[in-house]
Structures are given as structure tokens and as C-alpha cells.
Design a protein around this motif. Structure first.
Motif, PDB file in Angstrom:
ATOM      1  N   ASP A 151      56.960  16.744   8.657  1.00 40.58           N
ATOM      2  CA  ASP A 151      58.017  17.497   9.339  1.00 40.58           C
ATOM      3  C   ASP A 151      58.009  18.987   9.004  1.00 40.58           C
ATOM      4  OD1 ASP A 151      58.939  15.162  10.577  1.00 40.58           O
ATOM      5  OD2 ASP A 151      60.231  14.667   8.876  1.00 40.58           O
ATOM      6  N   ALA A 152      56.894  19.493   8.486  1.00 40.31           N
ATOM      7  CA  ALA A 152      56.813  20.935   8.220  1.00 40.31           C
ATOM      8  C   ALA A 152      56.787  21.729   9.512  1.00 40.31           C
ATOM      9  CB  ALA A 152      55.564  21.249   7.393  1.00 40.31           C
ATOM     10  N   GLY A 153      56.282  21.126  10.588  1.00 40.17           N
ATOM     11  CA  GLY A 153      56.235  21.813  11.864  1.00 40.17           C
ATOM     12  C   GLY A 153      55.029  22.707  12.035  1.00 40.17           C
ATOM     13  N   THR A 154      54.248  22.869  10.997  1.00 41.13           N
ATOM     14  CA  THR A 154      53.040  23.688  11.042  1.00 41.13           C
ATOM     15  C   THR A 154      52.162  23.328   9.856  1.00 41.13           C
ATOM     16  OG1 THR A 154      52.221  25.965  11.298  1.00 41.13           O
ATOM     17  CG2 THR A 154      53.953  25.599   9.658  1.00 41.13           C
ATOM     18  N   SER A 155      50.963  23.905   9.819  1.00 41.14           N
ATOM     19  CA  SER A 155      50.076  23.777   8.673  1.00 41.14           C
ATOM     20  C   SER A 155      49.675  25.168   8.214  1.00 41.14           C
ATOM     21  CB  SER A 155      48.836  22.939   9.029  1.00 41.14           C
ATOM     22  OG  SER A 155      49.187  21.603   9.295  1.00 41.14           O
ATOM     23  N   PHE A 156      49.123  25.243   7.014  1.00 46.60           N
ATOM     24  CA  PHE A 156      48.849  26.534   6.404  1.00 46.60           C
ATOM     25  C   PHE A 156      47.439  26.583   5.817  1.00 46.60           C
ATOM     26  CE2 PHE A 156      53.322  25.554   6.099  1.00 46.60           C
ATOM     27  CZ  PHE A 156      53.960  26.716   6.494  1.00 46.60           C
ATOM     28  N   CYS A 157      46.888  27.801   5.777  1.00 42.13           N
ATOM     29  CA  CYS A 157      45.678  28.078   5.013  1.00 42.13           C
ATOM     30  C   CYS A 157      45.926  29.356   4.240  1.00 42.13           C
ATOM     31  CB  CYS A 157      44.461  28.231   5.916  1.00 42.13           C
ATOM     32  SG  CYS A 157      42.943  28.674   5.025  1.00 42.13           S
ATOM     33  N   ASN A 158      45.883  29.245   2.919  1.00 42.23           N
ATOM     34  CA  ASN A 158      46.162  30.396   2.052  1.00 42.23           C
ATOM     35  C   ASN A 158      47.462  31.097   2.446  1.00 42.23           C
ATOM     36  OD1 ASN A 158      43.788  29.772   0.764  1.00 42.23           O
ATOM     37  ND2 ASN A 158      42.615  31.468   1.622  1.00 42.23           N
ATOM     38  N   SER A 159      48.489  30.262   2.657  1.00 34.28           N
ATOM     39  CA  SER A 159      49.865  30.702   2.948  1.00 34.28           C
ATOM     40  C   SER A 159      50.071  31.203   4.372  1.00 34.28           C
ATOM     41  CB  SER A 159      50.326  31.794   1.962  1.00 34.28           C
ATOM     42  OG  SER A 159      50.266  31.320   0.628  1.00 34.28           O
ATOM     43  N   GLU A 160      49.027  31.292   5.178  1.00 34.28           N
ATOM     44  CA  GLU A 160      49.154  31.731   6.565  1.00 34.28           C
ATOM     45  C   GLU A 160      49.187  30.514   7.493  1.00 34.28           C
ATOM     46  OE1 GLU A 160      49.527  34.872   7.547  1.00 34.28           O
ATOM     47  OE2 GLU A 160      49.371  35.631   5.480  1.00 34.28           O
ATOM     48  N   GLU A 161      50.065  30.552   8.495  1.00 29.17           N
ATOM     49  CA  GLU A 161      50.125  29.456   9.460  1.00 29.17           C
ATOM     50  C   GLU A 161      48.822  29.360  10.248  1.00 29.17           C
ATOM     51  OE1 GLU A 161      53.474  29.122  12.003  1.00 29.17           O
ATOM     52  OE2 GLU A 161      54.937  29.572  10.409  1.00 29.17           O
ATOM     53  N   ILE A 162      48.416  28.140  10.523  1.00 31.54           N
ATOM     54  CA  ILE A 162      47.214  27.914  11.316  1.00 31.54           C
ATOM     55  C   ILE A 162      47.555  27.037  12.517  1.00 31.54           C
ATOM     56  CG2 ILE A 162      45.586  28.201   9.423  1.00 31.54           C
ATOM     57  CD1 ILE A 162      45.478  25.139   9.161  1.00 31.54           C
ATOM     58  N   HIS A 163      46.686  27.073  13.516  1.00 34.15           N
ATOM     59  CA  HIS A 163      46.900  26.273  14.724  1.00 34.15           C
ATOM     60  C   HIS A 163      45.548  25.901  15.303  1.00 34.15           C
ATOM     61  CE1 HIS A 163      48.471  25.060  18.674  1.00 34.15           C
ATOM     62  NE2 HIS A 163      49.623  24.912  18.039  1.00 34.15           N
ATOM     63  N   VAL A 164      45.514  24.773  15.991  1.00 31.27           N
ATOM     64  CA  VAL A 164      44.286  24.341  16.645  1.00 31.27           C
ATOM     65  C   VAL A 164      43.890  25.330  17.739  1.00 31.27           C
ATOM     66  CG1 VAL A 164      44.675  21.899  16.149  1.00 31.27           C
ATOM     67  CG2 VAL A 164      45.590  22.892  18.264  1.00 31.27           C
ATOM     68  N   SER A 165      42.654  25.213  18.211  1.00 29.70           N
ATOM     69  CA  SER A 165      42.146  26.128  19.227  1.00 29.70           C
ATOM     70  C   SER A 165      42.825  25.893  20.574  1.00 29.70           C
ATOM     71  CB  SER A 165      40.633  25.942  19.388  1.00 29.70           C
ATOM     72  OG  SER A 165      40.354  24.767  20.135  1.00 29.70           O
ATOM     73  N   ASP A 166      42.641  26.851  21.472  1.00 25.39           N
ATOM     74  CA  ASP A 166      43.162  26.695  22.836  1.00 25.39           C
ATOM     75  C   ASP A 166      42.041  26.373  23.820  1.00 25.39           C
ATOM     76  OD1 ASP A 166      41.845  29.097  22.937  1.00 25.39           O
ATOM     77  OD2 ASP A 166      43.576  30.293  23.551  1.00 25.39           O
ATOM     78  N   CYS A 167      40.897  25.928  23.316  1.00 21.39           N
ATOM     79  CA  CYS A 167      39.780  25.559  24.184  1.00 21.39           C
ATOM     80  C   CYS A 167      40.211  24.445  25.141  1.00 21.39           C
ATOM     81  CB  CYS A 167      38.589  25.096  23.347  1.00 21.39           C
ATOM     82  SG  CYS A 167      37.164  24.555  24.312  1.00 21.39           S
ATOM     83  N   SER A 168      39.970  24.634  26.423  1.00 14.99           N
ATOM     84  CA  SER A 168      40.419  23.658  27.406  1.00 14.99           C
ATOM     85  C   SER A 168      39.280  23.070  28.235  1.00 14.99           C
ATOM     86  CB  SER A 168      41.450  24.298  28.353  1.00 14.99           C
ATOM     87  OG  SER A 168      40.875  25.405  29.034  1.00 14.99           O
ATOM     88  N   GLU A 169      38.055  23.498  27.989  1.00 15.78           N
ATOM     89  CA  GLU A 169      36.900  22.987  28.726  1.00 15.78           C
ATOM     90  C   GLU A 169      36.005  22.197  27.788  1.00 15.78           C
ATOM     91  OE1 GLU A 169      34.923  25.601  31.575  1.00 15.78           O
ATOM     92  OE2 GLU A 169      36.436  27.120  31.082  1.00 15.78           O
ATOM     93  N   PHE A 170      35.784  20.948  28.127  1.00 13.25           N
ATOM     94  CA  PHE A 170      34.992  20.054  27.282  1.00 13.25           C
ATOM     95  C   PHE A 170      33.602  20.625  27.032  1.00 13.25           C
ATOM     96  CE2 PHE A 170      32.839  15.771  26.645  1.00 13.25           C
ATOM     97  CZ  PHE A 170      33.418  15.533  25.413  1.00 13.25           C
ATOM     98  N   ARG A 171      32.999  21.247  28.019  1.00  9.34           N
ATOM     99  CA  ARG A 171      31.639  21.752  27.871  1.00  9.34           C
ATOM    100  C   ARG A 171      31.573  22.951  26.920  1.00  9.34           C
ATOM    101  NH1 ARG A 171      30.618  26.257  31.007  1.00  9.34           N
ATOM    102  NH2 ARG A 171      32.271  26.868  32.471  1.00  9.34           N
ATOM    103  N   LYS A 172      32.729  23.569  26.643  1.00 13.12           N
ATOM    104  CA  LYS A 172      32.768  24.696  25.709  1.00 13.12           C
ATOM    105  C   LYS A 172      33.212  24.281  24.305  1.00 13.12           C
ATOM    106  CE  LYS A 172      33.648  28.266  29.196  1.00 13.12           C
ATOM    107  NZ  LYS A 172      34.577  29.346  29.654  1.00 13.12           N
ATOM    108  N   ALA A 173      33.519  23.006  24.140  1.00 13.61           N
ATOM    109  CA  ALA A 173      34.045  22.539  22.860  1.00 13.61           C
ATOM    110  C   ALA A 173      32.942  22.481  21.803  1.00 13.61           C
ATOM    111  CB  ALA A 173      34.674  21.165  23.029  1.00 13.61           C
TER     112      ALA A 173
END
Length: 285
Positions: A151-173
Motif C-alpha cells: 500500500d505504499a502506492g509507489t516504489s523507490f530507487c535510492n529514495s527516488e520514486e520509480i515507475h514502469v515504462s510507457d512503451c505501448s508497442e510490443f515490437r519496441k519492447a
């Protein structure tokens, strides 16, 4: 209707409530413990003579550094939460059967560690039964500490919030994967699956650390990660980190109820496209 609890059950519920109410604090207290173990691993990165390496199985190795790192983790985590048991890779401590337990991989990427190549990580999760409460992964070579809690609502790396990519095309993944120690009889499905992603996606990377692969999905460096024939200590922490960073994690049957043996993690897209190309059979409980 009144519910009557025995003394032991009542005590267990009180512990659970205490833990749930203080997950962020427990996580913050565990971070330096995990980093200390990781720094110990980093300080001992050297070409280890094969005579100092134990063989647990075909292509599966353990060093004295794995065991010493695990002992450091057990000591530090026990001081933070004495009520919790342990489920650890190297079995340097009694493996408890309590619902509340630390799941520990003292070196994820031992083969990389032995050969002095990136990537090497320390992975720690706190679980209540199958429920992931805290996830911490310290990638040693880049000095990156990934973490989150329920329930943190986010994840962190070295105290900075991180988020998954916004890649939307399978061929570019960009896809990460790994291969099992035991490959006999499994290679055709493994190679066919890899061929599918090589044909339909941008490319494949193989870092040699499942915990790190998951964190790379969480922070947007990878768009997809899949692997089979794993152990819970390899992936428990990373699964929570991916989910709290906006990603999706399922097994090869598409279920979110994971045993840790198979993992497909994405940026929240590509689940169906990925599952349609995975030829490795689902593992049931």
C-alpha cells in the motif's frame, strides 16, 4: 456472533496488526541491513578459486560470501522484527514455519559474482503467508537500492520514486529473461520461447539476477521480464516492487497468485502477447 481466540491466535493477530501499521518504518529500518550485506558482497568481489566454491547442483553454486551475507541479514532483520521467521536460500538459520517470515536471497547472481561480472543483488522480502508486505533489492554493482511496501502506492530507487515504462508497442519492447540451472528436457521450450520474443520484440537481455530483472521492469529499463524454474527468494521482493511501480506480474497461466516458480512481469501491457508466445508449460502447486 462472538469469536473466541486462543492465547496463541490472539498474540499472532496482535503481531500482524503491529506489523501492518508500521510497514514503512520496518522497511526503512531494514534498508541499512540489506545495504550492509550488499556492501559486504561488493567488498568481496574477486575472482574466487573454484576450490572455494561449493556446488549445490548442475550450474548452481554457493560461496562462503553467500553464507556470510545471509548471516548478516538474519542478524539484522531479527533485531528489527523478532517475531518473524525466515525462509532463506542458504539455510544458515532454522527455516521457520510461521506465516510472518523474511524471504532472503543473500546473493542473487552468484555466477556473476564468482566471475566478477555484473549483475549481483541482495533480495529481501517480508511476507505474511502469501501476502507480500515489504520488498527490498540492493543491486551491488550500480549501488542501487530498490524498495517498497504494501500500500505504499509507489516504489523507490535510492529514495527516488520509480515507475514502469510507457512503451505501448510490443515490437519496441525490450525483454529480460533468465535460464534454469537444470536444462535437460527443457531446452526446446526455452529456445522456442526466446525465439518468439526475438522475432516480435526489440531484443532480449539476460542479466543473471531475477531480482534485478524485476527491478529493471519497475524502473522502466525493461518492458517485459519472463522466467521459469525459479525460487520464491529470487522474486518475492521484486514482484512487490514491480506492482507498486505500476506494473503487472503473473505466472505463465496468467494468475496473479504466484508461487515464485514462474514470473511474467510487464509495464502493465503485453500480458496477452507475452503469454501467447511462452512455450514453457505452467507450473502448478
Amino acid at each position: 456472533m462472538a469469536i473466541h481466540l486462543c492465547q496463541k491466535s490472539y498474540g499472532t493477530i496482535k503481531i500482524y496488526i503491529k506489523v501492518i501499521m508500521h510497514l514503512e518504518s520496518i522497511c526503512m529500518n531494514a534498508l541499512p541491513v540489506v545495504k550492509e550485506a550488499g556492501m559486504f558482497v561488493a567488498e568481496n568481489r574477486r575472482q574466487i578459486p573454484w576450490g572455494e566454491i561449493e556446488k549445490k547442483g548442475d550450474r548452481d553454486f554457493v560461496t562462503s560470501i553467500d553464507k556470510k551475507s545471509e548471516r548478516l541479514l538474519v542478524k539484522g532483520l531479527s533485531a528489527i522484527l523478532p517475531e518473524a521467521g525466515f525462509f532463506t536460500e542458504e539455510k544458515t538459520v532454522e527455516q521457520g514455519d510461521s506465516r510472518l517470515r523474511w524471504v532472503v536471497d543473500p546473493i542473487d547472481g552468484t555466477t556473476n559474482f564468482i566471475h566478477r561480472t555484473p549483475v549481483t543483488a541482495v533480495s529481501v522480502a517480508l511476507m505474511d503467508g502469501d501476502d507480500l508486505l515489504i520488498g527490498i533489492v540492493y543491486e551491488v554493482t550500480l549501488d542501487e537500492l530498490f524498495y517498497s511496501w504494501k500500500d505504499a502506492g509507489t516504489s523507490f530507487c535510492n529514495s527516488e520514486e520509480i515507475h514502469v515504462s510507457d512503451c505501448s508497442e510490443f515490437r519496441k519492447a525490450l525483454v529480460a529473461t533468465g535460464f534454469p540451472y537444470q536444462r535437460e528436457g527443457r531446452l526446446p521450450a526455452i529456445l522456442e520461447t526466446a525465439g518468439y520474443f526475438l522475432e516480435h520484440c526489440q531484443d532480449i537481455r539476460r542479466f543473471g539476477s531475477a531480482a534485478t530483472d524485476l527491478c529493471y521492469v519497475a524502473c522502466g529499463r525493461m518492458d517485459i521480464y519472463y522466467e521459469s524454474y525459479l525460487q520464491l527468494w529470487d522474486v518475492a521482493a521484486g514482484i512487490l516492487i514491480v506492482r507498486n511501480a505500476g506494473g503487472t506480474v503473473v505466472d505463465f497461466s496468467g494468475s496473479e497468485h504466484l508461487t515464485g516458480q514462474q514470473v511474467l512481469a510487464t509495464n502493465g501491457r503485453f500480458i496477452e502477447e507475452s503469454l501467447s508466445g511462452i512455450r514453457i508449460p505452467p507450473i502448478t502447486r
